[in-house]
Design a protein around this motif. Structure first.
Motif, PDB file in Angstrom:
ATOM      1  N   TYR A   1       0.855  -1.183   0.000  1.00 51.01           N
ATOM      2  CA  TYR A   1       0.000   0.000   0.000  1.00 51.01           C
ATOM      3  C   TYR A   1       0.890   1.232   0.000  1.00 51.01           C
TER       4      TYR A   1
ATOM      5  N   CYS B   1      -1.516  -0.914  -4.158  1.00 49.06           N
ATOM      6  CA  CYS B   1      -2.756  -0.228  -3.806  1.00 49.06           C
ATOM      7  C   CYS B   1      -2.426   1.082  -3.107  1.00 49.06           C
TER       8      CYS B   1
ATOM      9  N   PHE C   1      -5.073   4.211  -8.087  1.00 52.23           N
ATOM     10  CA  PHE C   1      -5.211   2.865  -7.527  1.00 52.23           C
ATOM     11  C   PHE C   1      -6.653   2.366  -7.603  1.00 52.23           C
TER      12      PHE C   1
ATOM     13  N   GLU D   1      -7.679   0.144  -5.431  1.00 54.96           N
ATOM     14  CA  GLU D   1      -8.035  -0.183  -4.050  1.00 54.96           C
ATOM     15  C   GLU D   1      -7.343   0.801  -3.131  1.00 54.96           C
TER      16      GLU D   1
ATOM     17  N   CYS E   1     -12.679   1.512  -8.207  1.00 54.94           N
ATOM     18  CA  CYS E   1     -11.930   1.659  -6.955  1.00 54.94           C
ATOM     19  C   CYS E   1     -12.710   1.082  -5.774  1.00 54.94           C
TER      20      CYS E   1
END
Length: 659
Positions: free
Chosen positions: A68, A98, A136, A138, A190
């Motif tokens: 992330y 992400c 992104f 996510e 998303c």
């Protein structure tokens, strides 16, 4: 930096031919992720932290499937110009990439979060979400996604509502419109996943909604950082790392996406390992090792070699771990500990089913006896918390939190009338006094606090615990012995006084009794019949950590009462030994103590052996196995249980499946 540029060049060459496939998961039972905070991301973009070198160090043993990249923290955005380039680097390493967001204004100023009544904060939040959604598919929200502000904006917006209700209402709107709505408007593909902090029993007060937000967001993450459990202000017990995962997973099927552990409270170093273990023991889909730079921190070698149990083959095995790390790489890193811990656990978890346990009912946004389920987990009761009353359970455990249900007395009666059992805590009795509980049993709390220093067991009719008969494998108390021979506690334990009202004691029986210094007995566990079921009342000490001072025999009787029909039960062990149970006859016993401990478990029915999922060997039943005690209704009609005894090393677990 040079290696970073070379890796990017290779990526662009490959990308012209084919898009690299994302890793499907290096481990059998979960995927592993890490999270780079905004400050770290900015350093990676600027080249102050070499992406290639840091990634190589992070993953030299730890198999990472996902990262992330946080784009906002402390009201500060990363440089968007370099964001896509960094994203592409990690994609070239074969991992899923992400986004992340931390809605903090100032971590240094009392962990100050966003004020969602402040127009500027709201607009900045939308800007940050839009930035993340552009890059992104996510986005994971750090647990700063709470609401604790009381500015003039908030005082005006709150009106006559309570602070809790105001915050819940606000965060529902913010989640729906400001966060999820903005993200999907920018990028329809998303997904927004919200990480909830580790204070699960106090969510509502900070606006963390467990009722409606799980239906709005695309998933939830849990903060499983239980850290040290002595001398910390949050009252978090090690079992929380498991308990919170079950709590969130039961809010909505499939909503729980993963757990999140940082490097806090990693002393002894086994505590870091245990937090990871207890998270994955809950069968989480994803284990997030927060954070990227924290995982690169080195750990002095003395943290491994100076442990009193360093020369024993414990779960965090010093010898095996150091062999994995090697001798030419300097001091180990947190990433190395995670690699060893998760790699070994993965072998075990591939053989266990879905986690389950004693069903506990906690209505949405309920308060009272906070985190008590974690303390009960630490005395060997496998907890499974639900937001709806579990009518299908043979035993339902109710803490004070169940008072939030206006129909709770009717639900208890229906459970008992169906021939099932209910256990309530002293906190529940206090909350429901003069509100219908007396119709179940005429007893209550007096408001007095009494001290107990010893334990004994009543001698009424019909109980397998009377006259010195404790559970199989337990130390056997003698109810007729002199007071001086009663089981002794290490110190004076303060408990709320429970007293029978209007009746004599034959309506309810004290199965475990605490004895004051002067010799007066007070009920710790009592039971009474109602219709076709049995009602139990469990007295919780004023300090719930004093449960850990209860003698093993007293704990055995409590476990037997609450786990009468459990397929696997912890029968004889001290406190701070936890049981994790699964629906395929598999179970894990975790020892949080600094000493090795003898443990006896019983398995329902006649079982030929337990297969040790760690050692790969079989364990034969204990010689004294026979009829365990499935309840307090007499021995002759109790189902057969097979007992097994084994020794669990310090800060270690053992895992078995019944054959």
């Amino acid at each position: 930096m040079k290696r970073y540029l070379i890796a990017l060049a290779v990526f662009f060459v490959i990308a012209t031919v084919a898009t690299p496939a994302l890793a499907q998961g290096h481990y059998q039972s979960f995927i592993v992720s890490t999270y780079a905070t905004q400050g770290t991301v900015q350093r990676l973009i600027n080249g102050d932290l070499d992406p290639a070198e840091s990634w190589s160090n992070l993953t030299r043993h730890l198999k990472v499937d996902k990262i992330y990249i946080e784009v906002m923290r402390n009201h500060t955005l990363v440089d968007e110009a370099g964001l896509e380039k960094l994203k592409q680097f990690y994609q070239s390493q074969g991992v899923e990439v992400c986004g992340g967001l931390a809605f903090s204004v100032s971590e240094a100023n009392g962990y100050q979060g966003f004020d969602y009544a402040d127009p500027e904060n709201r607009e900045f939040a939308k800007k940050a979400v839009a930035l993340a959604a552009r890059h992104f598919n996510e986005i994971l929200l750090d647990d700063y996604y709470f609401f604790d502000r009381k500015t003039d904006y908030d005082i005006k917006a709150k009106g006559s509502r309570s602070w809790t209700q105001y915050r819940l209402d606000t965060m529902r709107e913010v989640t729906r419109d400001l966060i999820v709505g903005t993200a999907k408007k920018v990028n329809p593909n998303c997904k927004v996943v919200i990480k909830m902090a580790n204070w699960y029993d106090q969510y509502a007060g900070m606006g963390n909604d467990t009722e409606k937000v799980p239906l709005i967001a695309d998933g939830m993450f849990s903060g499983t950082e239980s850290r040290l459990w002595v001398g910390q202000e949050q009252h978090l017990q090690p079992y929380l790392s498991y308990d919170i995962m079950r709590f969130v997973d039961n809010l909505k099927p499939g909503v729980e996406k993963g757990g999140w552990v940082d490097q806090g409270g990693a002393f002894p170093i086994d505590r870091y390992s245990e937090q990871l273990l207890d998270t994955v023991f809950a069968r989480c889909p994803e284990m997030c090792c927060f954070n990227y730079q924290g995982m690169l921190r080195t750990i002095p070698m003395a943290a491994f070699t100076n442990r009193a149990w360093a020369d024993q083959p414990t779960t965090l095995n010093t010898s095996d771990f150091l062999k994995m790390v090697g001798t030419n790489v300097g001091d180990p890193k947190f990433a190395d500990v995670a690699a060893y811990t998760l790699g070994e656990a993965d072998k075990v978890l591939a053989n266990v089913g879905h986690p389950t346990g004693i069903k506990c009912y906690t209505p949405y946004h309920a308060t009272g006896e906070e985190f008590l389920h974690d303390y009960l987990g630490m005395i060997g009761l496998p907890m499974d918390i639900f937001p709806q009353f579990p009518t299908d359970a043979d035993m339902v455990l109710l803490t004070e939190q169940a008072k939030s249900d206006p129909h709770i007395i009717e639900k208890i009666k229906a459970q008992l009338e169906a021939g099932k059992n209910v256990c309530v805590t002293s906190g529940f009795v206090y909350a429901m006094q003069d509100k219908g509980f007396e119709d179940l049993c005429e007893l209550g709390t007096t408001g007095n606090t009494v001290g107990i220093q010893r334990f004994t067991f009543a001698s009424g009719p019909g109980s397998p615990f009377r006259a010195g008969r404790g559970p199989a494998g337990a130390a056997q108390p003698d109810a007729t012995s002199a007071v001086s021979n009663l089981l002794v506690t290490p110190y004076n334990i303060l408990i709320p006084e429970i007293k029978y009202f209007n009746i004599l004691t034959h309506d309810a029986w004290g199965d475990v009794l605490g004895v004051s210094p002067g010799g007066t007995t007070y009920p710790i566990l009592l039971s009474c019949n109602y219709s076709k079921g049995k009602l139990y009342v469990l007295t919780i000490p004023n300090d719930p950590a004093d449960l850990y001072a209860f003698p093993p025999t007293a704990l055995s009787i409590i476990r037997t009462a609450l786990g009468a029909n459990e397929p696997v039960r912890l029968d004889n062990a001290p406190a701070q030994i936890a049981l994790f149970r699964y629906d395929n006859n598999a179970f894990i016993v975790q020892n949080y103590l600094a000493t090795e401990t003898n443990v006896t478990v019983s398995v329902a029915g006649t079982v030929s052996a337990l297969h040790d999922l760690v050692a790969g060997t079989d364990l034969a039943p204990a010689k004294q196995s026979g009829f365990g005690f499935g309840g307090l209704g007499g021995r002759n009609n109790q189902p057969r249980r097979t007992s097994f005894t084994f020794t669990v090393l310090p800060h270690s677990y053992m895992a078995f499946v019944a054959k």
